[in-house]
Structures are given as structure tokens and as C-alpha cells.
Scaffold this active site. Sequence first.
Site, PDB file in Angstrom:
ATOM      1  N   ASP A  35       0.894  -1.149   0.000  1.00  0.00           N
ATOM      2  CA  ASP A  35       0.000   0.000   0.000  1.00  0.00           C
ATOM      3  C   ASP A  35       0.936   1.203   0.000  1.00  0.00           C
ATOM      4  O   ASP A  35       2.045   1.128   0.511  1.00  0.00           O
ATOM      5  CB  ASP A  35      -0.838  -0.049   1.280  1.00  0.00           C
ATOM      6  CG  ASP A  35      -1.705   1.180   1.421  1.00  0.00           C
ATOM      7  OD1 ASP A  35      -2.311   1.561   0.410  1.00  0.00           O
ATOM      8  OD2 ASP A  35      -1.754   1.743   2.520  1.00  0.00           O
ATOM      9  N   ASP A  42      -1.375  -1.061   6.259  1.00  0.00           N
ATOM     10  CA  ASP A  42      -1.548  -0.745   7.674  1.00  0.00           C
ATOM     11  C   ASP A  42      -2.940  -0.269   8.061  1.00  0.00           C
ATOM     12  O   ASP A  42      -3.377  -0.472   9.171  1.00  0.00           O
ATOM     13  CB  ASP A  42      -0.521   0.298   8.113  1.00  0.00           C
ATOM     14  CG  ASP A  42      -0.788   1.647   7.484  1.00  0.00           C
ATOM     15  OD1 ASP A  42      -1.434   1.665   6.421  1.00  0.00           O
ATOM     16  OD2 ASP A  42      -0.366   2.654   8.054  1.00  0.00           O
TER      17      ASP A  42
END
Lengths: 125, 629
Positions: B330, B516
Site C-alpha cells: 500500500d 496498515d
Amino acid sequence: MMIKIIVVIVAVVLIGLIAWWFFGKRQDKGVEATLNSKTQTATVSVNGGYNPSTIVLKQGVPAKLTFNRKDASSCLERVVFEDFGINDFLPQNEDHVIEIDTTKAGEYDFACGMNMFHGKVMVKP
Amino acid sequence: MSIKKRFIVSLVASLPMLVMMITNLFGLMIHGDAWIMFGLTTIVMAISARQFIESAWASFKNHHANMDTLVAVGTLVTYVYSIFALLTGRAVFFESAAFVVTFVLLGQVFEERMRDSASSAVEKLVNLQAKDAEVLRDGQYIQVPIDEVELGDEIRVKPGQKIALDGIIISGKSAINEAMVTGESMPVSKKVGDHVIGSTLNIDGTVTFKVTKVGSDTMLAQIVELVKKAQTSHAPIQKTVDQIANIFVPIVLMVSILTFTIWYSFLGASVVNAMLFAVSVIIIACPCALGIATPTALMVGTGRSAKLGILIKNGEVLETVNQITTVVFDKTGTITEGTPKVTNVIGDEKEVLAIAAALESASEHPLAKAILKQQPNSDYVVENFKSIEGRGVEGEINGEKVFVGSPKLAKSNSFEAEMHQLQNEAKTVVTVGRNQQVIGLVAIQDMAKATAKTAINSLHRRGLKTAMLTGDNELVAQAIADQVGIDTVIANVLPKDKADQVKHLQTNEVVAFVGDGINDAPALATADVGIAMGSGTDVAIESGDIVLVKNDLLDVVKALELSKKTFNRIKLNLFWAFIYNAIGIPIAAGIFVSLGLILSPELAGLGMALSSISVVGSSLLLNKVKLVV
């Protein structure tokens, strides 16, 4: 010569007996836990295996399994419930209580530390 | 009786027999030595071997067989035959039974000790927990046991003390050593509003903090829980091993009977020799090495990684990590810091920032935060503040109209060239203007983490492909990717589509996803291996297969490396355990007699002990393996 033939026959019979005794299919009779008003309990005797080796629990009722190890072998000194992250030492000839999470129905295997002896807990709705 | 005591008894009883054996070699026969041997071996069998026999019998009644069965059968056969031999005046083999028991017990003593040290990781973690805390009660700080601390309590921590529980600092500042939980070796400086983790060490300042988590909710408790689960889990590879182990002992018994029969009935060996071969087969076969190959390696591997702040959830993950071909990251918060920073100011820097800060002081926009971080206070006061949807904000300072935002808010833009250049560097550019004129530019960028490049390089060196998922536009995303060296950029991905993108990649690749945020949870769960980064939310940690406590990309490399090392160790252990049995049993059965290769029962017992010890030892070596990042 005669003795040699007898030895062969005895050997064949022995091998057959071993196969039958250890590999023969056996019914696994589950034992239901004792249901109290709020909890359910069951006792598992650990001696050359787990007795009973299948314990049936009711879903949603907090459960306590009491393990009592009589066997002195280091093979059975730990009991591991993989799904619950339990890896407990069982003191010999003492009761050791393990709480089982019964929120989800299903079959949960347990085994000794070396995964040689097996048992299972069935949580049924 | 403990294994150690049983071992000592059998050692003491065996030693005289060893002496007798040696003197025999020199032709010195002690009169009546067979009877002495009988006495000593009986002691060994009655005290030291008793539990093998009892356990073997109990297992037998349950249709089970285990290592104890083999030891019991092997030694009993030798012992009983020797009694028969003694009474009929033939050669005796008492010492074989006694030596086998001694060697097997020796192996178990070592194994027990090593297994304890292999499983000590969880205990060490639990011991990190502080026992009590100084809690504010009725206006005074008093010492309270940790169990009695409640949510919202205020706790004071002096320098050198442990922080008892998780919380938020409400006064004071200090450097805090979080190494025990996060693996971060440098102390972290913390101030009011920062989170503290229970069981970390306060170094130099006094702080008070409000407790936000107690009991099983604390970070340490959750880590302990994760590690426990990981250590009891099984790698799928073990399923096959278990199936083999289950039938192993009975098969060995059959092989042993066959050995006796073939030697005696078909090859014309004496009863004694045929029996010795058969007993050696029983004794050398070691199901234990097979049984402990996986669990011990798993324990040491997950324990060591936990110390580094890398939590591997279970054994299955270890196996999958070996098949990974692509690592997908990400972008925001994973590759980048996650908090945009002002990188360039064009125009009169002081004036531009002062106006921008004054206008943005009321805004919650991420770009506004970056500007305020650069310039927390402004001398100007803004009146008639107005937010213009999608374009920026405007207001009046000293009666003059000012704005921050899109250049469209101005009539003309004399900074066009600089603006394009900054945009080409993938920076977000806002214009600052007064009286319809652009007076300057502020460029803002979410910078890549310092370790990102090294980490990506490291992954490439391992032959892995890298990709980055982001909601940003192609230009911004590509610029960051170029900076850190990522192969593929998948831009313009809406948060809810991240999981679909991962699935799409999975058609050709085995994918690890590193993320996350809460919106990463589905992608973490979809990926073959989900790696949740530190600062991450509970949800992300829940869906990750590997959880990194620290927010360091190098830990991704370390996690993969350690997983591989652990799994390879499992394979190595299993290989040796199998090979050991595959070679040991035929030798013991006397197949290589023509080559002069014979295993006496004593040697077989020693071999069996060594095989278990070597497997546990090999697992413990995982603690020493070098990690190349």
C-alpha cells in the site's frame, strides 16, 4: 527344521495381530460433558492416550476440561490445543483445568506435545 | 520420578557393567559376573525403565504405540532372553538392556532441557510485564498491583521505571526504550499526547499517562497471545509427517519380527544373533525425531521473530512465504510516511507561509496540516473566512482578499512554469494569492520512508517482484515508485477495490500484501500472506498473517527471511529424521553385515538419543542464524 517353520508361522500370526490391534478400525465413542446450570465440565484421563478421546460440548456454555495425567511418559506431558493457542504442561497425577472457548461450533483437535496422541473436542449447537 | 533421577540410577547401575565389559576384553573374567549383571540390570529395569513399560502398556490398551513401546519391547526382549540364558548357562546380554535405557534417558534429559529453552520465548514476554504501578488515587500517587489498575487511571512513571500499561501521556516528556516490544533499538522520545506501550522502559524523564488499555487488551498481552498461538500451530507439511508417525511404531515392530524370522529361519543365524538384530531395529527407530522436528523449529523461529517485533501468526504462513513471487505495498503510510510535508516554498517564503498558515489554521485538510506543521503560528488574523468546495479557502487579511488553493482562484498566475516543474516531481502544489494575484507556491509531498529504497532493493535481490497500490493519480504514484525502485504501479485504486486488485494479481502470482490502515484489512486477508505494519489498527493486525510491531519496511524483508529460514529448518529437520530412520533401520536389521556394518542394541540406543538431540539442537540454531537484510 521344524522349529524354523514354527517360527515363521508364529511371526506371520504376530504381524497379523499387530496390524489388527493397531490399524483396525474402531468406533470412537464421544463422551458428553456434564452440564451444570452455568458451566459444563468433563474429565480426561491421560494414560497411554486420552480417555475419553472425544468430548462433546454444548455451544455457548463455558466449558472446563480437567486433564489428569497418570502416564509418566514425557510423550504425554503436554497437551496442545492448536486452535486455542493452548500448550499446557500436565503435572503427573494432578488435575489440570483447561477452559475451552465454546462460542463457535466445530471440531477442535488436541494432541500431545509431539502430536503422537490425539483427541478432539466437538462443540455442538 | 523425574527423567533426570531415572537417568542417574541407570547410569550408576550401568557403569560397573561397562567396567566388566572392558575387563572382559582383556580376558579377565570375574567369577559370577552374569549374576551381578542380572542384579544391576534388574535395578535398571525396575526403576529406570519402569515408566517406559507402564506407558507402553497403557498405550497398548488404547491401541496406540509410541516411542516408549519400542524402548519397552526392545529392552524387555533382551532382559527376558538373558534371564533364560542365565538359567540355561548360555551367554547373557543384560548390559545391552541397561545401556539402551541409559542412552535413551540421556537423550531425554538433554531433549527436555533444550525443549524448555526453545519454548521460553512466551515466558520471557510475559515476564516483561510490570508488577505494579504508581496510580493517582484521591490526589495521591500510591503503589497499586497491576491487576487493580483501571481504565482511565493516571499513572506516574519515574526515570528507570517500567511503563505499566498502554496509555497516552498527559504530562511530561521522556525518552522511552521500546526495544522489548517493538525490537526498535533506539529510544523513542515521547511527549504529551503520544502513546506509550506497557512494559517498555522509561529512561530519563518523569511522565504521567492515562491508561487506555488493561488486561488482555494491552499490546503485550496481544503479542503474547499471538506468539502462543503461533507456537502451537502446525505447518501443513506436518500433516504428512503425523500420518507416518501414527503407523510408524507398529510397522517397526513388524519389521523387527521379520528381521528375526529371516535371520533365524532363512539365513540360519543363531537365535541370539537373530534376536540382537531384531532388538536393534526396534531401538534405533525413532519416531520422536519426526515428532519434534516441526514444533521445536516453529517455537524457536516464532520466538526469535517476536523478539525482533515480527509476529508470525502460524506455521502455515511460513510455508506460504516460500512461494511468494510478488510483494504488493500500500502506498500511503506503508511506503510513505503517511503525513505530507512541505517540501518547497516559491515566492517570498515568509509572507507566503504566513498567509497560508493563517488561512489554513481552521482547516482539517491533510495539506493544511502539513502547512501548519511547517508554520504553526501566523501574525495575521483572517476575517470573512470562506471555504470554496474543491478549490481551497479564502478570506480577508487587513482588508485585502487572500486565498490558498487552486490557481483557478486567481485571475492570473505568474508562477506557471515553477508549478509545472513541481507537479512533474509528483508534488501537490497549492497557490497562495492576494488581490487576485498568485504571490507564491507551496509544494507538499508525502515522502517515502527512509528505509523504503533499501527494503525494495533487498526484495528484488531475492528475486521478488514489487508493486504498489494507491488511490493517487498515476503521476504522483510513479514518482514515488521511481524514488524507491518499485516495479509496478497500480494507481487510482479506490480503497474498497484494493482486495480486488490483489485478487487480480493472484491469477499469475503468489502475493504478499503489506499495509496498515483499516481499509487494508480486506486486501490483507485476500493476499496469500498479509503483512500488517506496526502503527496499524487492530483490524489490520487481526487480518494480517504477519504483524510488524515497528513501522519499518526493512522488517518486511526480515519477516520474509526469518519465515524462510524457519521453514527451511523444518524441512532440514524432517529430512534428517527420515534419513536417520531410513538408513538406521536397514543397518540395524543386518542388511550390511557382509560389509561389516553392524549395530548392536547399545549403539542403536545411543543413535536414537542422538537423533532427537540433533533435531532439537538444529532448531535451537535458528536463534543464531544470521539475517541478511
